[in-house]
Enzyme design. Structure first.
Site, PDB file in Angstrom:
ATOM      1  N   TYR A 137      -0.048   5.246   4.774  1.00 55.36           N
ATOM      2  CA  TYR A 137       1.011   4.904   3.827  1.00 55.36           C
ATOM      3  C   TYR A 137       0.915   5.745   2.554  1.00 55.36           C
ATOM      4  O   TYR A 137       1.928   6.199   2.025  1.00 55.36           O
ATOM      5  CB  TYR A 137       0.976   3.411   3.485  1.00 55.36           C
TER       6      TYR A 137
ATOM      7  N   GLU B 280       0.553  -5.963  -3.317  1.00 61.17           N
ATOM      8  CA  GLU B 280       1.586  -5.300  -4.111  1.00 61.17           C
ATOM      9  C   GLU B 280       1.825  -3.927  -3.500  1.00 61.17           C
ATOM     10  O   GLU B 280       0.897  -3.135  -3.375  1.00 61.17           O
ATOM     11  CB  GLU B 280       1.136  -5.156  -5.565  1.00 61.17           C
TER      12      GLU B 280
END
Length: 188
Positions: free
Chosen positions: A114, A137
């Site tokens: 990611y 988050e």
């Protein structure tokens, strides 16, 4: 403090229920389909993201205020994936429930798959004595929409064992995020 290995993590997950559910190996595919890996690694544990997300929006022109957080700041999404708009942010929850021993502190960092796409995962340390599902988050730093896959790896947890147990743990302080069972928004 020393970083703990796969042997220690496995033992603690099995004997102390430190991680539930626990994947004792790296899972890289299911039913012939490649996954963003999750499970036990050499010196950490790659946690999975659940299928519920809170994606920040500016539909109501809200101000993000940690002292007075408004539910109008996000929209709820549930599914096998979540699209995070460009330069936006989402909250999610881990699939795994963690129980952190009194002499352990963790650091959680985003997975490189990611990160190489401009997606940053921020999680504060899991303090000694803390337990619960992890609120994650996720920031999309790119000018393009970003796809996050539910049920797959999102971040790696590193476990650091102290030479002795702390005097006052997160549980002793009755920390406000203790035993969180879902995505937990900011609270005072």
């Amino acid at each position: 403090m020393s970083l703990q290995s796969d042997k220690w993590i496995r033992r603690m997950a099995i004997e102390q229920k430190m991680i539930e559910p626990f994947a004792g190996t790296q899972v890289k595919e299911a039913n012939g389909k490649k996954l963003v890996s999750y499970g036990l690694s050499s010196y950490g544990y790659d946690l999975r993201v659940d299928k519920k997300f809170k994606v920040f929006t500016n539909v109501y022109n809200s101000i993000v205020d940690p002292k007075n957080f408004s539910p109008n700041s996000f929209v709820d999404i549930e599914g096998d994936f979540c699209i995070i708009p460009p330069n936006s942010f989402a909250l999610a929850c881990s699939v795994e429930y963690f129980r952190i021993p009194r002499n352990v502190l963790t650091l959680c960092i985003g997975k490189s798959t990611y990160a190489r796409c401009g997606i940053i995962v921020n999680v504060t340390p899991f303090e000694p004595g803390w337990e619960g599902f992890v609120t994650l988050e996720i920031s999309n730093t790119t000018p393009l929409p970003a796809k996050i896959y539910a049920g797959e790896g999102l971040a790696q947890v590193l476990f650091f064992e102290g030479a002795e147990a702390c005097e006052i743990s997160y549980a002793d302080r009755k920390g406000k995020y203790m035993r969180q069972m879902a995505i937990t928004c900011p609270t005072l």
